[in-house]
Motif scaffolding. Structure first.
Motif: not given
Length: 354
Positions: A44, A48-50
């Motif tokens: 996760q 979220e940091q791509n």
């Protein structure tokens, strides 16, 4: 474009230092990928940091008897095979590991595929996963000067721990508004680690009536550990986990009570936050947090108390005393040597990748 494969997982402490490196790695035009467990906390946090994320099989190597010790080695072997296939697919120029058991097959696969790798050891003495991985690594970074004696000569580099730059730019008024606090009382921030600590949670909640006479309290208690009956207690705010709001909450905190995970205490040092450390006992760990805490106590950065000796009155007095002497600890941290760890580590990555 240079390619880097990051790895590390199991707890947030094995992921957040990797996240701290991302802006500088992007600035250096690295193409970044990440290897972690299928469903660990790292999945996760990294998505979220791509960043492209690849899950692999991972077994835990335990120092105690457990029937899983019979099956987990096969998971590690499977993870090595998966990692070798990823090395051949992604063709990284370098691997950087923040540790945790998922990193072992990745580092071993890197060695097999002739890809250089760098490991970061946060604790004062290397953990079991890193002990296994170190012979396969090119360089080993560490936080504590005392750690150098435990690492192979020629591989060890004292870098400190990479800290996310946004942690240093918090806004206390945003945190005050988030928690519904006023500016009349100082703020205690309680951190039991990303998974929470039942001992710390129970101790703090048992002292709430006394503590709230003097302080306002932000309590990160871990997933599933919210105490619903306390949700509307004035001056007390609970969180299971704190994400993007963490920098603001740190800015608001006057005193932090925390476990002694290496990344957490290095963040406290960078932020110059007076703190009380309650390290995990040897009943629940290999004792690394005790050593981390003792190092910080010796340098004058922290007050340390082991959970076996905590009593309500003793702990309450310690909180009051540490808060009233907070300037002493702030001064010690201000005069300490804090490394620009992100720059030092990325420079090492660039050097080894060549």
């Amino acid at each position: 474009m240079k390619k880097i494969l990051l790895t590390g997982g199991g707890t947030a402490g094995h992921v957040t230092p990797n996240i701290a490196l991302l802006p500088r790695l992007r600035e250096s035009e690295f193409d970044i990928s990440y290897v972690g467990t299928y469903h660990g906390i790292e999945k996760q946090l990294i998505e979220e940091q791509n960043i492209p994320y690849y899950g692999i099989s991972s077994g835990k190597l335990r120092r105690y008897f457990d029937l899983k010790n019979l099956s987990d080695p096969f998971k590690v072997v499977k993870g090595i095979g998966q990692s070798i296939r990823l090395m051949r697919k992604l063709k990284p120029d370098i691997v950087f590991s923040k540790g945790g058991f998922v990193s072992v097959p990745v580092i071993m696969a890197a060695k097999f595929c002739h890809v250089p790798s760098i490991i970061h050891e946060s604790d004062l003495t290397p953990g079991l996963a890193n002990k296994i991985a170190i012979p396969n690594a090119t360089k080993v970074c560490c936080n504590f000067p005392e750690t150098l004696q435990y690492l192979p000569e020629g591989k060890a580099v004292l870098t400190g721990s990479p800290i996310r730059s946004e942690l240093l730019t918090g806004n206390k008024e945003r945190a005050r508004k988030l928690c519904g606090f006023d500016n009349q009382k100082p703020v205690l921030f309680i951190i039991g680690g990303s998974s929470g600590s039942k001992f710390i949670n129970d101790t703090i909640r048992g002292l709430l009536p006394e503590l709230l006479k003097t302080y306002q309290i932000i309590h990160m208690c871990g997933k599933g550990n919210i105490e619903e009956s306390l949700n509307h207690t004035a001056g007390y705010k609970q969180f299971e986990y704190i994400g993007t709001e963490l920098n603001d909450i740190f800015a608001l905190a006057d005193l932090v009570i925390s476990r002694a995970g290496a990344n957490s205490i290095c963040e406290l040092l960078a932020l110059k936050k007076p703190n009380i450390l309650i390290p995990l006992s040897t009943n629940a760990s290999r004792g690394d947090q005790i050593l981390n805490a003792q190092s910080f106590e010796k340098q004058g950065f922290s007050v340390v108390i082991e959970e076996e000796v905590i009593t309500p009155n003793k702990f309450l007095n310690m909180i009051h005393e540490t808060y009233h002497n907070k300037e002493r600890y702030i001064h010690a941290m201000q005069t300490s040597k804090v490394y620009d760890s992100v720059e030092k580590i990325v420079s090492l990555i660039e050097e080894v990748a060549k």
